[in-house]
Motif scaffolding. Sequence first.
Motif, PDB file in Angstrom:
ATOM      1  N   LYS A  55       0.838  -1.207   0.000  1.00  0.00           N
ATOM      2  CA  LYS A  55       0.000   0.000   0.000  1.00  0.00           C
ATOM      3  C   LYS A  55       0.868   1.251   0.000  1.00  0.00           C
ATOM      4  CE  LYS A  55      -4.195  -1.850   2.142  1.00  0.00           C
ATOM      5  NZ  LYS A  55      -5.146  -1.726   3.275  1.00  0.00           N
ATOM      6  N   ILE A  56       1.914   1.238   0.828  1.00  0.00           N
ATOM      7  CA  ILE A  56       2.847   2.371   0.874  1.00  0.00           C
ATOM      8  C   ILE A  56       3.586   2.493  -0.456  1.00  0.00           C
ATOM      9  CG2 ILE A  56       4.917   3.277   2.002  1.00  0.00           C
ATOM     10  CD1 ILE A  56       3.922   1.862   4.568  1.00  0.00           C
ATOM     11  N   HIS A  57       4.039   1.356  -0.977  1.00  0.00           N
ATOM     12  CA  HIS A  57       4.771   1.297  -2.242  1.00  0.00           C
ATOM     13  C   HIS A  57       3.927   1.891  -3.374  1.00  0.00           C
ATOM     14  CE1 HIS A  57       6.203  -0.850  -5.922  1.00  0.00           C
ATOM     15  NE2 HIS A  57       7.389  -0.715  -5.373  1.00  0.00           N
ATOM     16  N   TYR A  58       2.674   1.466  -3.460  1.00  0.00           N
ATOM     17  CA  TYR A  58       1.788   1.934  -4.524  1.00  0.00           C
ATOM     18  C   TYR A  58       1.519   3.434  -4.399  1.00  0.00           C
ATOM     19  CZ  TYR A  58      -2.384   2.323  -7.463  1.00  0.00           C
ATOM     20  OH  TYR A  58      -3.296   2.697  -8.424  1.00  0.00           O
ATOM     21  N   GLU A  59       1.219   3.883  -3.187  1.00  0.00           N
ATOM     22  CA  GLU A  59       0.918   5.303  -3.001  1.00  0.00           C
ATOM     23  C   GLU A  59       2.137   6.173  -3.279  1.00  0.00           C
ATOM     24  OE1 GLU A  59      -0.897   8.400   0.361  1.00  0.00           O
ATOM     25  OE2 GLU A  59      -0.856   6.248   0.745  1.00  0.00           O
ATOM     26  N   TYR A  60       3.319   5.696  -2.872  1.00  0.00           N
ATOM     27  CA  TYR A  60       4.538   6.470  -3.082  1.00  0.00           C
ATOM     28  C   TYR A  60       4.797   6.705  -4.568  1.00  0.00           C
ATOM     29  CZ  TYR A  60       9.466   7.799  -2.963  1.00  0.00           C
ATOM     30  OH  TYR A  60      10.658   8.461  -3.144  1.00  0.00           O
TER      31      TYR A  60
END
Length: 284
Positions: A4-9
């Motif tokens: 989720k963090i990876h995608y949003e970043y």
Amino acid sequence: MYVKIHYEYFSGKKLDLDNPEDFNAKIEWYKVFYRPKILNKLVDKYEVRSYVKEKIGAQYLNEVYGVYEKAEDVPLDKLPNQFVVKATHTSSHNLIVSNKSKLNKDKALKKFKKWLSKNQYYRIGQEWAYKDVQPRLITEKFLKEEGKQSLVDYKFYCFDGKAKFIDVHIDRDEDHKQGCFDLGYKLLPFGKSKNYKSISSGIEKPSNLDEMVSCAEALADGFPFVRVDFYSVNGKTIFGEMTFYPSDARKDFYPEEYNKIIGDYFKLPPLKKGNKTITEFKQS
């Protein structure tokens, strides 16, 4: 949480794993929930060879000189003047040697040791299929196509066993260009990339395109999505690799709307009860 963090970043958008819509979001879902054990074999550049041999035949495999667990075991002195060394367990770790007399063997050895220390799962976006792949090195025959400085790379995006489009890369060693084509080899409008120049007009259709499509679909059979790569070497079809996470869920789409359009091709399988991962592999 990590994906989720990876995608949003990288996208600037929130990731809804309960209802992913665009292509990159579905690749993130794939990392978390789609885990049939066979994926560990298919992303391994050595182990995948037995699958290719079984599904389409050994004639589509490049010649292998050897596979090694230690950097020191790669017999650089005994290899031919031209060869390729690849890490079997990671992505983009390749050494292409076109003239062995110019090879710095000490630097090559250090490079091999560095590759062997890497785990692709932890290296970037937690691509699950690579997590338990044994670190090894493989040496292969150097491939050369007449009239070209570098091989053309044909990447077939396959959904439910059917190829939908081809991501083509040319002139890798000179002026890397990339573009997407339909199966009739017509240039598509979404193949641009921020990393490479775009193929601005049609290029010569490979004589063995239909054969490459057929082989890609045979290897993709039974998977919701997989990208299958081939080379066309003087009209001969040679298998490259299979990947389940193109660009680590960061593939560029220009215009961006095609991220959703291509995502619609990608039909995610139903989850087990209790959000357990999908662990079976079924051939249609």
